[in-house]
Design a protein around this motif. Sequence first.
Motif, PDB file in Angstrom:
ATOM      1  N   ASN A   1       0.826  -1.211   0.000  1.00  0.00           N
ATOM      2  CA  ASN A   1       0.000   0.000   0.000  1.00  0.00           C
ATOM      3  C   ASN A   1       0.855   1.254   0.000  1.00  0.00           C
ATOM      4  OD1 ASN A   1      -2.392  -1.453  -0.024  1.00  0.00           O
ATOM      5  ND2 ASN A   1      -2.583  -1.468   2.193  1.00  0.00           N
ATOM      6  N   SER A   2       1.912   1.252   0.787  1.00  0.00           N
ATOM      7  CA  SER A   2       2.797   2.413   0.868  1.00  0.00           C
ATOM      8  C   SER A   2       3.483   2.670  -0.472  1.00  0.00           C
ATOM      9  CB  SER A   2       3.842   2.185   1.963  1.00  0.00           C
ATOM     10  OG  SER A   2       4.741   3.253   2.016  1.00  0.00           O
TER      11      SER A   2
ATOM     12  N   GLU B   1       0.954   4.086  -2.944  1.00  0.00           N
ATOM     13  CA  GLU B   1       0.705   5.497  -2.643  1.00  0.00           C
ATOM     14  C   GLU B   1       1.874   6.369  -3.093  1.00  0.00           C
ATOM     15  OE1 GLU B   1      -0.181   5.522   1.529  1.00  0.00           O
ATOM     16  OE2 GLU B   1      -2.111   4.517   1.223  1.00  0.00           O
TER      17      GLU B   1
ATOM     18  N   ARG C   1       1.673   9.415  -5.798  1.00  0.00           N
ATOM     19  CA  ARG C   1       2.194  10.758  -5.510  1.00  0.00           C
ATOM     20  C   ARG C   1       3.232  11.169  -6.545  1.00  0.00           C
ATOM     21  NH1 ARG C   1       2.246   8.832  -0.342  1.00  0.00           N
ATOM     22  NH2 ARG C   1       4.495   8.507  -0.407  1.00  0.00           N
TER      23      ARG C   1
END
Length: 109
Positions: free
Chosen positions: A70-71, A74, A78
């Motif tokens: 998930n990180s 993300e 970004r």
Amino acid sequence: MDLGVSGQRAYVTGAATGIGREIVRRLTGEGVSVFAVDLDLDSLEGYIRDEGLETVTAHRANLSSLLECNSAAEAGLRHFGGPPDILVNNVGAGTLSSFEDTDDEAWHR
């Protein structure tokens, strides 16, 4: 080869070695900006530096972990300011064992 993908954005996992490394090289050769994810950041950054791949951004993540998956996703969103045009889910891991001997932890990894 012209794949017609110049100017697109790609998110590539398992990018430090083998097939993933070659995918990154080919995509950048086609004019694609790549967000490259791998557990071995040193190898990935060394490859990017040695090959002069200026349109590649390296990111370290252990993709056997849901939190790090998930990180990393993300971080890619970004980086690109939105979803990538191309997704290459190349990461791989495993052990040699029979189905009966594969526990839940190994299965999820």
